[in-house]
Design a protein around this motif. Structure first.
Motif, mmCIF file in Angstrom:
data_model
loop_
_atom_site.group_PDB
_atom_site.id
_atom_site.type_symbol
_atom_site.label_atom_id
_atom_site.label_comp_id
_atom_site.label_asym_id
_atom_site.label_seq_id
_atom_site.Cartn_x
_atom_site.Cartn_y
_atom_site.Cartn_z
ATOM 1 N N PHE A 54 0.826 -1.213 0.000
ATOM 2 C CA PHE A 54 0.000 0.000 0.000
ATOM 3 C C PHE A 54 0.856 1.256 0.000
ATOM 4 O O PHE A 54 0.469 2.272 -0.583
ATOM 5 C CB PHE A 54 -0.973 -0.001 1.183
ATOM 6 N N LYS A 59 -3.441 2.910 -2.963
ATOM 7 C CA LYS A 59 -4.723 2.326 -3.357
ATOM 8 C C LYS A 59 -5.474 3.208 -4.361
ATOM 9 O O LYS A 59 -6.057 2.717 -5.324
ATOM 10 C CB LYS A 59 -5.567 2.101 -2.105
ATOM 11 N N ARG A 83 -2.731 -5.278 -7.777
ATOM 12 C CA ARG A 83 -2.595 -3.863 -8.122
ATOM 13 C C ARG A 83 -2.547 -3.726 -9.629
ATOM 14 O O ARG A 83 -2.281 -4.687 -10.354
ATOM 15 C CB ARG A 83 -1.344 -3.261 -7.505
#
Length: 88
Positions: A54, A59, A83
């Motif tokens: 993260f 995000k 991702r």
């Protein structure tokens, strides 16, 4: 009236579950463009690795997410991070 038959053997179910888990571990031809990586780590290491993802790929820009997770018998966590390859 009770059924006095013995319970069926679970060997077939065990084999089927083993095949399904092995298939899940193999890379698949996915139609989406997400990058995925699966980890099996101790609980604290798993938290640290998720935070690392993260922090590296926010995000909001990369749609970073914990796609799936489960607790293994030895108190380890198996999880898949997902991702986008770029933030375009």
């Amino acid at each position: 009236m009770r059924n006095n038959r013995p319970a069926p053997p679970l060997d077939g179910l065990r084999r089927q579950m083993g095949r399904a888990r092995a298939q899940d571990a193999r890379p698949r031809n996915r139609t989406d463009s997400f990058i995925r990586e699966t980890f099996r780590l101790d609980r604290e290491e798993a938290r640290s690795k998720a935070r690392e993802w993260f922090d590296s790929w926010p995000k909001q820009a990369y749609w970073t997410a914990v796609e799936s997770w489960r607790q293994l018998p030895d108190d380890r966590i198996e999880f898949t991070m997902r991702r986008l390859p770029t933030a375009d």
